[in-house]
Structures are given as C-alpha cells and as structure tokens.
Design a protein around this motif. Structure first.
Motif, PDB file in Angstrom:
ATOM      1  N   LEU A  16     -49.411 -25.103   4.408  1.00 10.68           N
ATOM      2  CA  LEU A  16     -49.145 -25.128   2.974  1.00 10.68           C
ATOM      3  C   LEU A  16     -48.362 -23.877   2.576  1.00 10.68           C
ATOM      4  O   LEU A  16     -48.356 -22.882   3.308  1.00 10.68           O
ATOM      5  CB  LEU A  16     -50.463 -25.177   2.204  1.00 10.68           C
ATOM      6  N   PRO A  17     -47.693 -23.921   1.427  1.00 12.89           N
ATOM      7  CA  PRO A  17     -46.989 -22.716   0.970  1.00 12.89           C
ATOM      8  C   PRO A  17     -47.946 -21.540   0.869  1.00 12.89           C
ATOM      9  O   PRO A  17     -49.053 -21.672   0.336  1.00 12.89           O
ATOM     10  CB  PRO A  17     -46.469 -23.116  -0.422  1.00 12.89           C
ATOM     11  N   LYS A  18     -47.545 -20.398   1.410  1.00 15.22           N
ATOM     12  CA  LYS A  18     -48.395 -19.208   1.320  1.00 15.22           C
ATOM     13  C   LYS A  18     -48.327 -18.597  -0.073  1.00 15.22           C
ATOM     14  O   LYS A  18     -49.219 -17.868  -0.480  1.00 15.22           O
ATOM     15  CB  LYS A  18     -47.960 -18.183   2.375  1.00 15.22           C
ATOM     16  N   ASN A  19     -47.238 -18.917  -0.749  1.00 10.76           N
ATOM     17  CA  ASN A  19     -47.032 -18.348  -2.077  1.00 10.76           C
ATOM     18  C   ASN A  19     -46.467 -19.435  -2.991  1.00 10.76           C
ATOM     19  O   ASN A  19     -45.318 -19.836  -2.848  1.00 10.76           O
ATOM     20  CB  ASN A  19     -46.073 -17.163  -1.980  1.00 10.76           C
ATOM     21  N   ASN A  20     -47.296 -19.917  -3.910  1.00 10.79           N
ATOM     22  CA  ASN A  20     -46.815 -20.941  -4.831  1.00 10.79           C
ATOM     23  C   ASN A  20     -45.640 -20.460  -5.670  1.00 10.79           C
ATOM     24  O   ASN A  20     -44.782 -21.260  -6.067  1.00 10.79           O
ATOM     25  CB  ASN A  20     -47.949 -21.386  -5.763  1.00 10.79           C
ATOM     26  N   GLN A  21     -45.589 -19.167  -5.934  1.00 14.22           N
ATOM     27  CA  GLN A  21     -44.514 -18.645  -6.788  1.00 14.22           C
ATOM     28  C   GLN A  21     -43.143 -18.836  -6.143  1.00 14.22           C
ATOM     29  O   GLN A  21     -42.154 -19.098  -6.829  1.00 14.22           O
ATOM     30  CB  GLN A  21     -44.754 -17.154  -7.090  1.00 14.22           C
ATOM     31  N   GLU A  22     -43.092 -18.700  -4.806  1.00 16.39           N
ATOM     32  CA  GLU A  22     -41.805 -18.904  -4.127  1.00 16.39           C
ATOM     33  C   GLU A  22     -41.350 -20.350  -4.290  1.00 16.39           C
ATOM     34  O   GLU A  22     -40.168 -20.623  -4.547  1.00 16.39           O
ATOM     35  CB  GLU A  22     -41.943 -18.540  -2.647  1.00 16.39           C
ATOM     36  N   ALA A 257     -50.689 -26.171  -4.567  1.00 18.56           N
ATOM     37  CA  ALA A 257     -50.038 -25.949  -3.268  1.00 18.56           C
ATOM     38  C   ALA A 257     -49.780 -27.270  -2.551  1.00 18.56           C
ATOM     39  O   ALA A 257     -48.719 -27.460  -1.941  1.00 18.56           O
ATOM     40  CB  ALA A 257     -50.890 -25.035  -2.395  1.00 18.56           C
ATOM     41  N   LEU A 258     -50.731 -28.193  -2.609  1.00 23.27           N
ATOM     42  CA  LEU A 258     -50.554 -29.502  -1.981  1.00 23.27           C
ATOM     43  C   LEU A 258     -49.397 -30.265  -2.625  1.00 23.27           C
ATOM     44  O   LEU A 258     -48.556 -30.865  -1.942  1.00 23.27           O
ATOM     45  CB  LEU A 258     -51.835 -30.323  -2.097  1.00 23.27           C
ATOM     46  N   ILE A 259     -49.365 -30.245  -3.948  1.00 23.96           N
ATOM     47  CA  ILE A 259     -48.319 -30.961  -4.693  1.00 23.96           C
ATOM     48  C   ILE A 259     -46.956 -30.336  -4.424  1.00 23.96           C
ATOM     49  O   ILE A 259     -45.961 -31.042  -4.194  1.00 23.96           O
ATOM     50  CB  ILE A 259     -48.661 -30.964  -6.194  1.00 23.96           C
ATOM     51  N   LEU A 260     -46.901 -29.008  -4.426  1.00 29.23           N
ATOM     52  CA  LEU A 260     -45.629 -28.313  -4.189  1.00 29.23           C
ATOM     53  C   LEU A 260     -45.117 -28.536  -2.778  1.00 29.23           C
ATOM     54  O   LEU A 260     -43.906 -28.651  -2.557  1.00 29.23           O
ATOM     55  CB  LEU A 260     -45.797 -26.813  -4.459  1.00 29.23           C
ATOM     56  N   CYS A 261     -46.032 -28.611  -1.814  1.00 26.13           N
ATOM     57  CA  CYS A 261     -45.640 -28.874  -0.424  1.00 26.13           C
ATOM     58  C   CYS A 261     -44.931 -30.220  -0.311  1.00 26.13           C
ATOM     59  O   CYS A 261     -43.870 -30.330   0.320  1.00 26.13           O
ATOM     60  CB  CYS A 261     -46.882 -28.834   0.465  1.00 26.13           C
TER      61      CYS A 261
END
Length: 277
Positions: A16-22, A257-261
């Motif tokens: 998963l993304p380590k940083n949602n902000q990125e 994070a799941l949605i952004l991935c």
C-alpha cells in the motif's frame, strides 16, 4: 465470513502507499499527456449491489477529506439503484475538477433482459452513450437522442473497472460472469486496459474487519482474488481490495490507502492507454 485462526500471512502480497499525501498530490496535479483528452474516463461495471456507486462516493470522500454521498446508493434494493448513465466529476478546488471522471452504470443481473444490457456497456466503451441516458429493457440504438454518433476521445472509456463484493465472489452466477467476460473481451478488442476491485472486504474477512490493514495479509481474501482472477480471466495483480465508506462519518487513513492504491493504478493504466493512441 472468511478468516479464522492462523489466517494471516507473514507479509502482505500487495504494498500500500506508504504516504497517502504523495498519492493525493499525484491525483491533484494529474493531467493526461494526450492533448486530445481533457480527462481520463473510468467506467465501473459489475453485478447489482457490488458497490460501484459507493466506490465513486468513497473516492470523492478521500479527495475531499470528508465522507460524501453524491452517487446515490440503496442498501435494500433488490435491483439496480442506478438507472441512468452519468458522469461524475470530482471537485479539485474552486471552479476546478480532477482530470479523471467516473461513469456509473446499471448493475448486471442474472436474467438476460434484466439489469444493464451488455450491448449498452459496449456502446459506452466506444463513447456512443450520452450522459443522462436511462437504461431500459432494450439496448440503445442509432437515431436515439441518447446515442452519440460521433464520439470524441473524451467521450470514450479509457479504463474499465470490474467491481465485485469480496464476500460473494463464489456466489456470482455463471450468467453474470459470462456477461462480465463479454464486456472484458469487447474492451480488450478496443485496447482498453482493465482492473478489478473487490469491495466489502470487512464483511468477507474477520481480520480485515478487526484491522483494515490486514487486507493484503488475509489468506481468505487472497483466495477470493485468485478465484475471481480465474473466473474473469484477469491477472491477480490487477485486482485490488477496497473498503467503501458506508457507516463512517469521517475518513480514515488506512481505508484511504486502499482506495488510493486502486485509483492510482486505474490512472496509470488509463494514462498508458491514452499515450498509446
């Protein structure tokens, strides 16, 4: 519900993304490099009640940092609650929008003349379906006011997303799977990339319900991904697990994070498609 003793793997099978902000920064500034496209169009399809409209709301919620509900849903309807073809734009600040849009369609049903017609989905893929078209008992035809005879690149679909509930993968009827495969083959013939999302992971797996960070460690959910991969003929690395916002009043980083991935990969694949044209 799946899950039980010793059902978690030592390591997640997808990062998963380590940083949602990125990821959020990427979404905010994304623009298609193909100058003929002002946006990237994402089409969701799947059986009734899979969570297509809820996923659009969930993406909107992540990007607005608050739970939203623009795409109407119905938790009790036996048929599809989505009755018309509608494009959803997501606000990216005052008078601006993100450079990707979603299209929601009526759900697929087991009976041949129930739910959305496969031919309507094929027409939507090519950009022939105008916004506001009301799905009915017969497919859209040329000459209908809702038929777009000369679609531009912006009207066409740039990535197809199959949506299935993780708690009922093995219960999807052969007829619905056949329809989904027919849509997939049509999209493949047009060169349109495809991914899938399995929704309702918290209903499918006890460990995921307890801690949403366990989704990609869950043996049970891994099995559901592999089962769906075999049913639909889609590679497992193109299938993502998500939990839509349904009961929450506030967004949560781990759910985001799941949605952004999943969303990041949709945009990456769609962007590749646009660049290859």
């Amino acid at each position: 519900m799946g899950g039980g003793p010793s059902t978690l793997l030592d390591k997640p099978w997808k990062a998963l993304p380590k940083n949602n902000q990125e990821s959020l920064h990427f979404m905010k500034w994304y623009k298609p490099r193909n100058k003929e496209a002002s946006h990237l169009r994402i089409l969701l399809h799947g059986p009734v009640g899979a969570g297509k409209s809820s996923f659009i709301n969930s993406v909107d919620s992540v990007l607005q940092s608050r739970v939203t509900g623009r795409a109407l849903t119905d938790a009790t309807s036996g048929g599809s609650f989505t009755k018309e073809y509608k494009t959803y734009k997501i606000s990216n600040g005052p008078d601006t929008f993100y450079s990707f849009v979603f299209n929601d369609i009526m759900g697929l049903e087991q009976k041949a003349n129930n739910g959305v017609h496969v031919e309507d989905i094929k027409l939507a893929l090519r950009g022939h379906v105008r916004d506001g078209y009301k799905f009915n008992s017969h497919p859209l035809t040329e000459g209908d006011p809702s038929y777009n005879p000369s679609p531009k690149l912006d009207d066409r679909v740039h990535i197809l997303v199959s949506v299935i509930p993780a708690d009922s993968v093995s219960l999807i009827s052969d007829e619905v799977i056949k329809k989904m495969r027919e849509v997939r083959l049509a999209a493949s013939a047009m060169g349109i990339p495809q991914v899938a999302i399995l929704t309702k992971v918290d209903k499918a797996c006890a460990e995921a319900k307890q801690d949403i960070r366990n989704v990609y460690k869950s043996r049970y959910l891994d099995e559901q991904v592999n089962t769906f991969s075999e049913l639909l003929g889609l590679q497992a690395n193109c299938i993502f697990l998500v939990k839509n916002y349904a009961k929450e009043n506030d967004t949560q980083d781990d759910t985001d994070a799941l949605i952004l991935c999943a969303l990041r990969q949709m945009i990456n694949y769609g962007e590749d498609f646009l660049n290859d044209l």
